[in-house]
Design an enzyme around this catalytic site. Structure first.
Site, PDB file in Angstrom:
ATOM      1  N   GLU A  23       0.854  -1.190   0.000  1.00  0.00           N
ATOM      2  CA  GLU A  23       0.000   0.000   0.000  1.00  0.00           C
ATOM      3  C   GLU A  23       0.890   1.240   0.000  1.00  0.00           C
ATOM      4  O   GLU A  23       0.988   1.955  -0.986  1.00  0.00           O
ATOM      5  CB  GLU A  23      -0.920   0.009   1.226  1.00  0.00           C
ATOM      6  N   ASP A  73     -12.258  -0.556   3.815  1.00  0.00           N
ATOM      7  CA  ASP A  73     -11.142  -0.176   4.670  1.00  0.00           C
ATOM      8  C   ASP A  73     -11.656   0.534   5.917  1.00  0.00           C
ATOM      9  O   ASP A  73     -11.760  -0.055   6.970  1.00  0.00           O
ATOM     10  CB  ASP A  73     -10.118   0.677   3.917  1.00  0.00           C
TER      11      ASP A  73
END
EC number: 3.5.4.4
Length: 362
Positions: free
Chosen positions: A211, A300
């Site tokens: 990420e 998320d």
């Protein structure tokens, strides 16, 4: 004629969610309410709309490290059994209202012991909240199955204890283990003993990787740690070459990731907020989907991104022109990748997801 996917119609579609943080999905009103009850006076705003706007704005920071800063406020109001139970219950109700039929919600027990709770007490409160949320959702006509992932913070040294916690509660609703937090400087290999413990106990785990950091993070998660899934994983595109004619050549790491069908828990809005990608239109989700990686759609942090599964899917539809068969594939991808037993996964796919999508596809 089949109605094309829109925000309104997508809301009716069954959804499977693998990557959702409990402390990133609170209702703003709940944050304010619990803060008042517990004496926490550090909130940046005490009006519901102003607080929601603050979380969304503060999280749109361009870096993972700054994106994580607002969590200090949500974690601060999740320090009692009552607060943890309430947040967990409301989480389930909110997901069910968005037609999520299966969810794995994760949280880090080590962040919720500031008022003297033990790890076990923290997990017990959350699991009880999930169970009550499932009952309330079923009573409201929105049945959902919710399971838990316990997370260790990668900058700390408690991962082995959290892995042991996962095994201790494996038959009570905890289905896996995860590490999260700032990636740079904290490689997953720092936690090899925790991952080895999970493997030795025939248990499943996912790792936040690729990420905010590049290919080495993914390489370590797969090759050294043995991750069953990857949280985000967007930087795998750095190991892919796209030619002018649109053909794609995969590097060795990208190839093994695709060949082994390792699921990618992709969170489009969050990735834009942290600067992992510049925009939804530039997100590698579509490239990865077209080259048949096992991509899944996730929220998320619903509070920080002001999002839902419906919104995430709608953004992808708008950016890439997806239809109902695409959304069904992404949903089944997620359900195939869940950490519950195979027969339970198959039942949800065959008895819930496929029949309801058949109506939408026409």
């Amino acid at each position: 004629m089949t109605t094309p996917p829109s925000l309104e119609t997508i809301k009716r579609a069954p959804k499977a969610l693998l990557h959702d943080h409990l402390d990133g999905g609170l209702r703003p009103a709940t944050v304010i309410d619990i803060a008042g009850q517990t004496g926490y006076d550090g909130l940046p705003a005490t009006d519901v709309d102003e607080l929601a706007l603050w979380f969304r704005t503060a999280s749109h920071s361009g870096s993972l490290e700054r994106y994580l800063e607002p969590f200090s406020h949500t974690v601060a109001v999740m320090q009692t059994p009552e607060a943890l139970h309430r947040v967990a219950c409301e989480c389930v109700e909110d997901l069910a209202a968005d037609a999520v039929v299966y969810a794995e919600v994760r949280f880090a027990p080590e962040l919720h012991i500031n008022r003297g709770l033990s790890f076990d007490a923290v997990v017990e409160a959350v699991l009880a909240g999930f169970a009550d949320g499932e009952k309330a959702a079923a009573a409201a006509g929105n049945p959902i199955v919710v399971r838990c992932l316990v997370t260790a913070m990668r900058h700390a040294a408690l991962s082995r204890e959290i892995a042991e916690l996962a095994i201790r509660f494996r038959d009570r609703g905890v289905v896996g283990f995860d590490i999260a937090g700032a990636e740079a400087g904290y490689p997953p290999t720092r936690h090899l003993d925790a991952f080895e413990y999970m493997r030795n106990n025939n248990a499943r785990f996912t790792i936040h990787a690729g990420e905010a950091f590049g290919l080495p993070s993914i390489q370590e998660a797969i090759a050294f740690c043995g991750a069953d899934r990857l949280g985000h994983g967007v930087r795998i595109v750095d190991d892919m070459d796209v030619s002018g004619d649109g053909s794609v050549r995969l590097g060795r790491l990208a190839s093994i990731l695709r060949d082994k069908r390792i699921p990618l828990e992709m969170c489009p809005s969050s990735n834009v907020q942290t600067g992992a990608v510049a925009s939804i239109a530039e997100h590698p989700f579509d490239l990865l989907a077209r080259t048949r990686f096992r991509v899944t759609v996730n929220t998320d942090n619903r509070l920080m991104s002001d999002t839902t599964m419906t919104r995430e899917m709608a953004l992808l539809v708008e950016a890439f022109g997806y239809g109902w068969t695409d959304l069904q594939r992404f949903t089944i991808n997620a359900m195939k990748s869940a950490f519950i037993p195979f027969d339970e996964r198959l039942a949800i796919i065959d008895e819930v997801i496929k029949p309801r999508y058949a109506v939408l596809i026409g």
